[in-house]
Design a protein around this motif. Structure first.
Motif, PDB file in Angstrom:
ATOM      1  N   ILE A 171       0.887  -1.210   0.062  1.00 33.29           N
ATOM      2  CA  ILE A 171      -0.080  -0.043   0.002  1.00 33.29           C
ATOM      3  C   ILE A 171       0.864   1.273  -0.026  1.00 33.29           C
ATOM      4  CG2 ILE A 171      -1.840   1.186   1.370  1.00 33.29           C
ATOM      5  CD1 ILE A 171      -2.776  -1.445   2.396  1.00 33.29           C
ATOM      6  N   GLU A 172       1.799   1.339   0.662  1.00 30.84           N
ATOM      7  CA  GLU A 172       2.630   2.445   0.822  1.00 30.84           C
ATOM      8  C   GLU A 172       3.442   2.711  -0.520  1.00 30.84           C
ATOM      9  OE1 GLU A 172       5.302   1.423   4.049  1.00 30.84           O
ATOM     10  OE2 GLU A 172       3.942   1.635   5.512  1.00 30.84           O
ATOM     11  N   ALA A 173       4.000   1.641  -1.213  1.00 30.09           N
ATOM     12  CA  ALA A 173       4.475   1.775  -2.403  1.00 30.09           C
ATOM     13  C   ALA A 173       3.534   2.255  -3.331  1.00 30.09           C
ATOM     14  CB  ALA A 173       4.974   0.459  -2.995  1.00 30.09           C
ATOM     15  N   ALA A 174       2.325   1.801  -3.476  1.00 33.07           N
ATOM     16  CA  ALA A 174       1.426   2.563  -4.253  1.00 33.07           C
ATOM     17  C   ALA A 174       0.799   3.870  -4.042  1.00 33.07           C
ATOM     18  CB  ALA A 174       0.089   1.405  -4.027  1.00 33.07           C
ATOM     19  N   LYS A 175       0.907   4.188  -2.897  1.00 32.08           N
ATOM     20  CA  LYS A 175       0.513   5.493  -2.389  1.00 32.08           C
ATOM     21  C   LYS A 175       1.859   6.416  -2.949  1.00 32.08           C
ATOM     22  CE  LYS A 175      -2.596   5.064   1.495  1.00 32.08           C
ATOM     23  NZ  LYS A 175      -2.842   5.261   2.732  1.00 32.08           N
ATOM     24  N   LEU A 176       3.101   5.971  -2.654  1.00 32.85           N
ATOM     25  CA  LEU A 176       4.190   6.829  -3.654  1.00 32.85           C
ATOM     26  C   LEU A 176       3.996   7.092  -5.054  1.00 32.85           C
ATOM     27  CD1 LEU A 176       7.081   5.116  -1.404  1.00 32.85           C
ATOM     28  CD2 LEU A 176       6.144   7.497  -1.094  1.00 32.85           C
ATOM     29  N   ASP A 177       3.478   5.970  -5.805  1.00 31.87           N
ATOM     30  CA  ASP A 177       3.205   6.210  -6.962  1.00 31.87           C
ATOM     31  C   ASP A 177       2.064   6.949  -7.378  1.00 31.87           C
ATOM     32  OD1 ASP A 177       5.467   4.633  -7.704  1.00 31.87           O
ATOM     33  OD2 ASP A 177       4.401   2.605  -7.643  1.00 31.87           O
ATOM     34  N   GLY A 178       1.447   7.531  -6.352  1.00 32.81           N
ATOM     35  CA  GLY A 178       0.293   8.410  -6.530  1.00 32.81           C
ATOM     36  C   GLY A 178      -0.879   7.737  -6.691  1.00 32.81           C
ATOM     37  N   ALA A 179      -1.248   6.532  -6.205  1.00 29.79           N
ATOM     38  CA  ALA A 179      -2.493   5.603  -6.404  1.00 29.79           C
ATOM     39  C   ALA A 179      -3.450   6.375  -5.287  1.00 29.79           C
ATOM     40  CB  ALA A 179      -2.172   4.300  -6.036  1.00 29.79           C
ATOM     41  N   SER A 180      -4.768   6.226  -5.678  1.00 28.94           N
ATOM     42  CA  SER A 180      -5.476   6.701  -4.505  1.00 28.94           C
ATOM     43  C   SER A 180      -6.033   5.439  -3.838  1.00 28.94           C
ATOM     44  CB  SER A 180      -6.799   7.017  -5.036  1.00 28.94           C
ATOM     45  OG  SER A 180      -7.503   6.415  -6.177  1.00 28.94           O
ATOM     46  N   ASP A 181      -6.766   5.535  -2.731  1.00 26.13           N
ATOM     47  CA  ASP A 181      -7.497   4.312  -1.919  1.00 26.13           C
ATOM     48  C   ASP A 181      -8.344   3.452  -2.915  1.00 26.13           C
ATOM     49  OD1 ASP A 181      -6.016   4.976   0.539  1.00 26.13           O
ATOM     50  OD2 ASP A 181      -7.562   6.394   1.165  1.00 26.13           O
ATOM     51  N   ARG A 187      -7.127  -2.308  -7.648  1.00 22.49           N
ATOM     52  CA  ARG A 187      -6.140  -2.897  -8.402  1.00 22.49           C
ATOM     53  C   ARG A 187      -5.181  -3.562  -7.750  1.00 22.49           C
ATOM     54  NH1 ARG A 187      -4.933   2.286 -12.474  1.00 22.49           N
ATOM     55  NH2 ARG A 187      -7.119   2.321 -13.579  1.00 22.49           N
ATOM     56  N   ILE A 188      -5.019  -3.418  -6.402  1.00 19.80           N
ATOM     57  CA  ILE A 188      -3.706  -4.218  -5.658  1.00 19.80           C
ATOM     58  C   ILE A 188      -4.335  -5.168  -4.501  1.00 19.80           C
ATOM     59  CG2 ILE A 188      -1.992  -3.838  -4.114  1.00 19.80           C
ATOM     60  CD1 ILE A 188      -1.451  -1.042  -5.197  1.00 19.80           C
ATOM     61  N   ILE A 189      -5.387  -4.666  -3.593  1.00 24.80           N
ATOM     62  CA  ILE A 189      -5.721  -5.436  -2.670  1.00 24.80           C
ATOM     63  C   ILE A 189      -6.828  -6.717  -2.984  1.00 24.80           C
ATOM     64  CG2 ILE A 189      -7.189  -5.348  -0.422  1.00 24.80           C
ATOM     65  CD1 ILE A 189      -4.508  -4.319  -0.012  1.00 24.80           C
TER      66      ILE A 189
END
Length: 276
Positions: A171-181, A187-189
């Motif tokens: 989740i932290e990596a996705a947020k660093l890439d600009g992904a929203s919740d 797309r991930i969870i």
């Protein structure tokens, strides 16, 4: 020594087979009696004469001169069960993600409130829910059957426990890439939760497919009847016809069995996680 192990294994197989037979035989008995000649229904443990009379009688409306809307009722059940299940899964995923991965004030209280609410029987909310649906103009409609079943606390509980096992680094990596919740959830969870999603889907769909009380209360017209309601109306006056009753039970179970067989592998994987 090897002979003793082989004998022990044989005994285990025999015991397992007997237990499986005990569990499966009631359903097998129901299927056989649904095809049995009426003179043998419930009179023989294993019927010897078979016919389609019970299914023909059932689908032709029994002794009623007016044919019953079986096809429409089946699709009504399919629409309502699918719609309710999809909504329960979506709300379950979103709420579970918030409880498992987001930090906010009152999170522990909300989590405990959900667990506490799971101990209350749903029937205590039957009357207020019906009054709300009636005042919103959703009586005798698909929305009236679907929306009150749009949230499953059990699904929230299952997803919350699964999401907590997913490392926060994703989740932290996705947020660093600009992904929203929302992007993280879908797309991930969710792609990482296929096994538990199959388990949740099957149980929720089965629960909604077999629902009777709510659909009986909120439905009025024949065109909106679900399969369960139609069968309950039919066997009120025709309870003395065991053959068609067995046939109706078989019809109700066929979609569930097909789903379980189709998702058997994923269901097994998901259940292995839930039992850990």
């Amino acid at each position: 020594m090897a002979g003793h192990k082989k004998k022990s294994l044989t005994i285990r197989y025999i015991i397992a087979f007997l237990l499986l037979l005990i569990m499966v035989f009631p359903y097998l008995y129901m299927v056989l009696n649904s095809f049995a000649d009426w003179s043998q229904v419930d009179r023989k443990l294993i019927p010897t004469s078979f016919t389609l009379h019970s299914y023909e009688w059932l689908l032709s409306g029994g002794q009623s001169a007016e044919p019953r809307p079986w096809i429409r009722a089946f699709f009504n059940s399919l629409i309502v069960s699918t719609g309710s299940t999809v909504l329960m899964m979506v709300t379950g995923v979103v709420v579970a993600y918030a409880l498992a991965k987001l930090q906010f004030r009152g999170r522990n209280f909300l989590n405990n409130a959900i667990l506490f609410q799971m101990f209350f029987p749903a029937i205590i909310l039957l009357v207020p829910t019906f009054l709300i649906i009636q005042r919103l103009g959703m009586y005798d409609s698909y929305w009236g059957m679907i929306l009150p079943k749009a949230l499953s606390l059990w699904a929230v509980f299952m997803y919350t426990n699964f999401f907590r096992a997913i490392p926060d680094t994703f989740i932290e990596a996705a947020k660093l890439d600009g992904a929203s919740d929302w992007q993280i959830i879908f797309r991930i969870i969710l792609p990482m939760s296929k096994s538990i999603t199959i388990v949740v889907f099957l149980f929720l769909f089965m629960e909604r497919w077999t629902e009777l009380l709510w659909d009986m209360i909120v439905v009025k017209s024949d065109n909106m009847l679900t399969l369960n309601v139609l069968l309950s109306q039919m066997f009120g006056p025709y309870g003395g016809y065991p053959g068609p009753m067995y046939a109706a039970s078989v019809i109700l179970t066929v979609p569930i069995i097909i789903l379980f067989l189709f998702f058997a592998k994923q269901f097994k994987e998901g259940m292995q996680f839930t039992l850990k």
